[in-house]
Enzyme design. Structure first.
Site, PDB file in Angstrom:
ATOM      1  CG  HIS A 261      16.535  44.055 -75.387  1.00 61.14           C
ATOM      2  ND1 HIS A 261      17.475  43.645 -74.473  1.00 61.14           N
ATOM      3  CD2 HIS A 261      15.676  43.023 -75.562  1.00 61.14           C
ATOM      4  CE1 HIS A 261      17.197  42.397 -74.122  1.00 61.14           C
ATOM      5  NE2 HIS A 261      16.111  41.998 -74.754  1.00 61.14           N
ATOM      6  CG  ASP A 312       8.527  40.433 -78.543  1.00 58.18           C
ATOM      7  OD1 ASP A 312       8.399  39.232 -78.794  1.00 58.18           O
ATOM      8  OD2 ASP A 312       8.758  40.882 -77.405  1.00 58.18           O
TER       9      ASP A 312
END
Ligand code: ACO
Length: 375
Positions: A261, A312
């Site tokens: 991320h 996700d």
């Protein structure tokens, strides 16, 4: 030499002021309007969070009832939007269908020619109310089934699953889906929200801003990653194959979808909740196959690389267990993120300045023009 202030991908560049969402990337904390998003996900309804994101405060019972009434009254798609969705070839990617439907809806919105704050609030209500209908309408058409009309007795989360499957969802599925919607509702200046704000900052209309956002969310480095995680699981096939598959993937320098991320340097707090919910649904269905593979991938990767799962990674396995087709995982992300996109667009209009950065030019500057017949 590039300018010392240059950051590829605008990494860590502060591109605006906002009081909607705060991410503490070191501590792994996500805050909506001052409230811990994980606590909201456990205790609130998605509708309460929509109100919070738009208004900066939690609603009273009467305020929530009014928003709920407005959302329910606006769920049905204008006839031309339905026709547009019905006319798309079945091979159309669901995110492309959604992008098209949002754009068409903008033409038929009763406030299409107004850009004042009140008109934009009404547009925000219609977008949050109708994106679930757009997604489920196209999905059913794509599967050769008749679309299911929204049920005004159901919450947004319940109604989405109802319109998708044509039957009322189990309470546990509705509850997990409500939680997932809250966890995906906003995330500061992520790529799609940024593109919505760039479009709004030209004083273009809200539907144009959301069309930009849908197109941006589609990419596999952003909202498209949840689908890719499931395709990866299908490719790996079994828990035993995880380690050799990962070794090959690392040797080929492949990116592992659902990991890494830009902002979180530790575990994404949304992944922590979704890991638990994915397991809960797996136990309920007596099917922990995906969950066990995901755990094996996670433990192998976190032991060997400084990478953590993002939102996700576990969401898809929970969606599959709720009967949501993989092809619409990214549109499902938009069903939630429309709340954050619209909050940001409203905030952008309220304190607008054109967003127009500079590029550092890296090409030649004084070439001599050579006429066509001499080149
Ligand atoms: N798998 C393997 N290696 C990775 C991964 C990954 N998923 N993510 C980052 N890395 C490595 C990179 O190879 C790079 O290593 P290097 O410095 O040795 O070259 C380093 O970590 C930094 O990675 P970048 O891609 O430069 O990080 P960036 O901040 O630009 O990208 C992103 C963040 C796009 C999320 C990236 O981690 C990625 O591609 N992840 C997979 C896709 C994904 O899951 N996207 C969903 C994000 S959450 C969301 O949008 C809802």
């Amino acid at each position: 030499m590039p300018d010392p202030g240059f950051k590829a991908g605008l990494e860590d560049v502060v591109a605006g002021l906002s009081d909607i969402c705060f991410i503490d990337g070191k501590e792994g904390r996500l805050v909506y309007r001052g409230y811990n998003a994980v606590e909201l996900a456990e205790k609130a309804s998605f509708e309460e969070v929509v109100y919070l994101l738009w208004n900066g405060k939690l609603p009273t019972r009467a305020e929530l009832a009014e928003l709920d009434r407005e959302l329910k009254a606006n769920r049905t798609l204008a006839e031309p939007v339905q026709s547009a969705l019905n006319s798309l070839p079945p091979s159309t990617l669901p995110m492309d269908a959604l992008r098209t439907a949002v754009s068409v809806a903008g033409i038929y919105d009763p406030d299409a020619h107004a850009n004042d704050m009140e008109a934009n609030r009404r547009k925000a209500v219609r977008l949050v109310a109708q994106i679930p209908t757009m997604v489920t309408h196209f999905e059913r058409v794509r599967q050769g089934k008749a679309p299911v009309a929204p049920d005004p007795n159901l919450s947004l989360a319940e109604n989405f699953l109802y319109m998708l499957h044509g039957e009322r969802p189990r309470p546990s599925h509705a509850s997990v889906f409500n939680t997932a919607l809250i966890l995906h509702a906003d995330h500061e200046l992520n790529a799609s929200t940024f593109s919505a704000r760039v479009t709004a900052a030209t004083l273009s209309d809200m539907y144009s801003a959301i069309t930009s956002a849908v197109g941006t969310l589609k990419g596999p480095l952003h909202g498209g990653a949840n689908e890719q995680v499931m395709y990866m699981l299908q490719e790996i096939g079994s828990k035993e194959n995880v380690k050799p598959w990962l070794e090959r993937a690392f040797a080929e320098k492949r990116k592992i979808m659902g990991f890494g991320h830009r902002v979180y340097k530790t575990e994404d707090p949304r992944a922590t909740v979704l890991r638990r919910l994915s397991r809960q649904l797996g136990e309920e269905a007596n099917d922990l196959r995906y969950w066990e593979m995901l755990r094996e991938i996670e433990t192998t990767i976190t032991a060997s690389k400084k990478l953590y799962p993002n939102v996700d990674f576990y969401s898809g396995s929970a969606y599959v267990l709720m009967g949501i087709p993989i092809e619409i995982f990214t549109p499902v992300f938009a069903v939630s993120r429309i709340s954050g996109w619209t909050a940001h667009v409203l905030e952008q209009y309220a304190h607008n300045r054109l967003i127009r950065p500079r590029a550092e030019y890296t090409g030649p500057t004084h070439l001599d023009f050579v006429p066509l017949d001499q080149r």
